[in-house]
Design an enzyme around this catalytic site. Structure first.
Site, mmCIF file in Angstrom:
data_model
loop_
_atom_site.group_PDB
_atom_site.id
_atom_site.type_symbol
_atom_site.label_atom_id
_atom_site.label_comp_id
_atom_site.label_asym_id
_atom_site.label_seq_id
_atom_site.Cartn_x
_atom_site.Cartn_y
_atom_site.Cartn_z
ATOM 1 N N ASP A 78 0.937 -1.343 0.092
ATOM 2 C CA ASP A 78 0.143 -0.020 0.052
ATOM 3 C C ASP A 78 0.855 1.109 -0.123
ATOM 4 O O ASP A 78 2.087 1.074 0.422
ATOM 5 C CB ASP A 78 -0.925 0.049 1.203
ATOM 6 C CG ASP A 78 -2.061 0.897 0.630
ATOM 7 O OD1 ASP A 78 -2.172 1.677 0.254
ATOM 8 O OD2 ASP A 78 -3.285 0.776 1.887
ATOM 9 N N ASP A 82 -3.198 7.377 -3.675
ATOM 10 C CA ASP A 82 -4.655 7.935 -3.646
ATOM 11 C C ASP A 82 -5.169 9.006 -2.938
ATOM 12 O O ASP A 82 -4.232 9.168 -1.701
ATOM 13 C CB ASP A 82 -5.742 6.849 -3.738
ATOM 14 C CG ASP A 82 -5.493 5.941 -2.445
ATOM 15 O OD1 ASP A 82 -4.393 5.511 -2.170
ATOM 16 O OD2 ASP A 82 -6.556 5.479 -2.138
HETATM 17 N N1 GUN Z 1 -6.393 1.538 3.383
HETATM 18 C C1 GUN Z 1 -7.563 1.600 3.948
HETATM 19 N N2 GUN Z 1 -8.063 2.509 3.057
HETATM 20 C C2 GUN Z 1 -7.338 2.739 2.028
HETATM 21 C C3 GUN Z 1 -7.430 3.692 0.861
HETATM 22 O O1 GUN Z 1 -8.659 4.206 0.545
HETATM 23 N N3 GUN Z 1 -6.590 3.830 0.348
HETATM 24 C C4 GUN Z 1 -5.562 3.236 0.350
HETATM 25 N N4 GUN Z 1 -4.330 3.250 -0.453
HETATM 26 N N5 GUN Z 1 -5.151 2.389 1.550
HETATM 27 C C5 GUN Z 1 -6.059 2.351 2.374
#
Ligand code: GUN
Length: 705
Positions: A94, A129
């Site tokens: 992420d 994002d």
């Molecule tokens: N982890 C929990 N929600 C989100 C999200 O909306 N975007 C991202 N990149 N990671 C997340």
């Protein structure tokens, strides 16, 4: 670095839900699946154990956290993420967007975030994002979506991402139209997967209905060939529902976070360790441990055990979900799970608002009977589909003069029902409807799914179908307006049949008839007529092409060019072409050498076509009806009976649904094969992998071409 393409291959569908295989540079991942969140700073369960003992094939970690400590960042860049974590499976990262949304001081550079993920060798990176904080004004949510899209376009530039597959996240706060617009834009970018983001605040506030709207709105715009991830969701209580909405991947730190707070997860909620009356039986984490012993342990000792239990319980639930998808029973599982919490049940009811979207992918048939519980639940999409088809496609038997409504008998075409039907025809051509829990259904359609394959409590129709339960199918209702007599029979009590015949005669102004059973010749004719009615109604309901049905079954039962093969229960199993004297003949075994037109499946009463009937249908149903057009280069192998892969389809009838019978043709409309569609029509053009049609008979097999 090895080639990092990421390919998604759906292998089985149940509505929007699917089983699939995600092909990564570090192995194949079976979906739906949970990617355990691994915090590089605190590995509650070592990644190598996740791989070996839990069978985890993909995990997620956080690129932002990795990049913040110099030693960790350098080690990740030098050794690569897999060696650093000691995990041989696939790794997703992420981007840090969640940390940005929670902590004001965090402000990563979107380009640097992608470059870092590229350089540490992850199998799937995430574009940074912009998460709208909770419920923001529409203008703010729109600006966040625009910025997210801008970053996705920049990140997918090959000079930046190189071969790194990227996840482009759908944002849009609580505005479904914004979610759909964002998803549709993302579908045009070169992303490998799409997470639905910004739902954690909604989940934390138990706003499951808003999560459902966010996911389904996104589904309306997303690319059907790409997997869908739900960011931050991973509680076993809501996984069945999320999979029903078409989510394929989940990530969650819940197993570790809950464990740190002494909480255990279950499919019906979360419990504190101190409130447990006993330990969950059979959990591997608790082998050799008893409740008192666990409660007495230090936090450092018991947290890892609770984390292992929580992860195991979550994975068990996903295993149940996958089983349900393969059986076609996910709707029922999700309905049951959603009873665990009023907010989940309310969300489940919201499915009714999304009938058009869920209906596109509904399978018209399942091998298992439809279980209907919870009278106030929305109708499952396949039930909605069949009730609509009943209204639109059903044709009343020719020259019907009256309608008799009988009580529901769950054995389709039982001896009692056949006797009633035959006696009534002796009086006058009568349409017999059954008062089923699904509403009034013509007797000749009670052999097919779901009219004859459902289990419901007797008062189920008192729920959402109450308004329609006394209503005849539209085609009959129209004629009833013209004063067609209708007799409602309350029960099959002694003498009810003769009383009903008498009322019918009175209502039609017919002379009294002498009593007496039917002659053998009459009974045979009726059986053939009933077989013909079942066949005609089934073909109409299934294909919706009356001209095609008539081409196969003829205009009336009396001159149908058919022979019938019935099973031991008297139900129609196979239909053969008749020649002259064989018309209307009924046997238990197909006569040798006869031309086999079609079969009726025992499980769901639906027709499976042989080439001869497929040829008749093709001649009478204009293109593109019922057709899947295959590329010329696979013509020969399909003629020999090979399945049609999605990438080899040129065009498809947009009305076809997964599980439907279809005609495979070449671009000149020459019949190549007959088989069963395995995907929704809108999916076939969008995906490159997977089987589109499971071919039953190729036109070139057995020297037939
Ligand atoms: N982890 C929990 N929600 C989100 C999200 O909306 N975007 C991202 N990149 N990671 C997340």
């Amino acid at each position: 670095m090895s080639d990092r393409t990421l390919l998604f291959e759906p292998t089985h569908r149940d509505g929007l839900a699917r089983l699939g295989r995600l092909h990564t540079a570090h192995g194949i991942v079976q979906t739906p699946t949970l990617l355990p969140v691994v915090n590089p700073n605190e590995r509650t369960i070592p990644p190598s154990e996740l791989y070996e003992r839990f069978g985890v094939r993909m995990l997620i970690t956080n690129a932002y956290i990795l990049s913040q400590k110099e030693a960790l960042r350098d080690a990740a860049l030098r050794r690569g993420i897999h060696a650093l974590l000691d995990f041989p499976g696939a790794v997703m990262t992420d981007s840090g967007a969640f940390q940005v949304s929670r902590y004001a001081a965090v402000d990563p550079d979107p380009i640097a975030v992608v470059a870092f993920q590229r350089d540490i060798g992850v199998d799937l990176g995430t574009v940074l994002d912009v998460i709208s904080p909770g419920e923001v004004p529409y203008e703010r949510a729109t600006a966040d979506v625009e910025e997210t899209l801008r970053r996705v376009r920049a990140a997918t530039d090959p000079t930046l991402r190189a071969d790194l597959p990227l996840a482009g996240t759908v944002q849009g706060s609580v505005y479904p139209e914004l979610r759909e617009r964002c998803a549709a834009e993302l579908a045009t970018t070169d992303c490998a997967l799409h997470p639905i983001g910004g739902v954690v605040p909604l989940l934390e506030a138990y706003r499951y209905g808003d999560v459902l709207d966010a996911v389904l709105a996104a589904q309306g715009g997303l690319h059907p060939g790409r997997p869908v991830h739900l960011f931050g969701a991973g509680h076993p209580m809501m996984l069945a529902l999320a999979c029903l909405l078409g989510c394929d991947l989940f990530d969650s730190a819940a197993y570790a976070r809950f464990a740190a707070a002494d909480r255990l997860v279950f499919t019906d909620g979360t419990r504190l360790l101190r409130d447990l009356a006993e330990l969950p039986a059979g959990a591997p984490a608790f082998v050799g441990v008893d409740l008192q012993g666990l409660q007495a342990m230090s936090v450092a000792q018991r947290t890892p055990l609770l984390a292992r239990y929580n992860l195991w319980a979550t994975m068990q639930e996903l295993s149940s979900v996958r089983q349900a998808i393969s059986e076609g029973t996910l709707w029922e599982l999700a309905a049951a799970r959603c009873r665990a919490h009023p907010a989940l049940e309310a969300a489940f009811r919201r499915l009714d608002r999304w009938k058009d979207l869920t209906g596109r992918s509904a399978r018209p048939s399942h091998d298992q009977a439809l279980f209907l519980t919870g009278g106030r639940d929305p109708q499952p999409p396949q039930l909605h589909l069949h009730r609509t088809r009943l209204d639109e496609r059903y044709r009343a038997p020719p020259s019907v003069a009256a309608i008799v409504v009988l009580p529901w008998e769950s054995e389709p075409l039982s001896v009692r029902l056949r006797t009633w039907w035959g006696r009534l025809q002796q009086v006058a051509p009568t349409s017999v409807l059954l008062r089923t829990p699904l509403g009034l259904v013509p007797m000749e359609l009670t052999t097919i799914y779901p009219f004859g394959q459902h289990v419901a409590p007797p008062d189920w129709a008192a729920g959402p179908l109450a308004a329609g339960s006394g209503r005849a199918p539209a085609a009959l209702a129209q004629r009833m307006v013209a004063d067609m007599p209708r007799i409602d029979v309350g029960s099959f009590s002694d003498g009810a049949l003769e009383t009903t015949c008498q009322s019918l005669r009175n209502r039609l102004g017919l002379a009294p008839q002498p009593r007496g059973g039917p002659s053998t010749a009459l009974a045979t004719r009726w059986d053939a007529t009933l077989h013909w009615l079942v066949l005609r109604a089934t073909l109409d309901q299934q294909f919706g092409r009356p001209q095609g049905t008539d081409a196969v079954v003829g205009a009336t039962a009396a001159d149908a060019p058919l022979q019938y093969v019935a099973g031991s229960t008297g139900r129609l199993r196979n239909v053969l072409a008749a020649t002259g004297a064989d018309c209307g003949a009924i046997s238990r075994n197909p006569p040798p050498g006869a031309c086999h037109l079609l079969s009726l499946r025992a499980a769901d009463g639906r027709v499976t076509l042989k080439l001869a009937a497929a040829t008749m249908l093709k001649a009478s149903v204009p293109a593109p009806g019922l057709r899947v057009v295959a590329q010329p280069r696979v013509r020969e192998v399909i003629l020999q009976g090979r399945n049609v892969m999605a990438g080899h389809v040129l065009a498809i009838d947009s009305q076809l649904r997964p599980g439907d019978e279809c005609l495979v043709v070449d671009p000149d409309d020459g019949l190549l094969a007959v088989g069963r569609l395995e995907m929704a029509a809108h999916e076939v053009g969008a995906v490159t992998r997977g089987m589109a049609v499971r071919v039953r008979d190729g036109a070139g097999q057995h020297g037939g071409h």
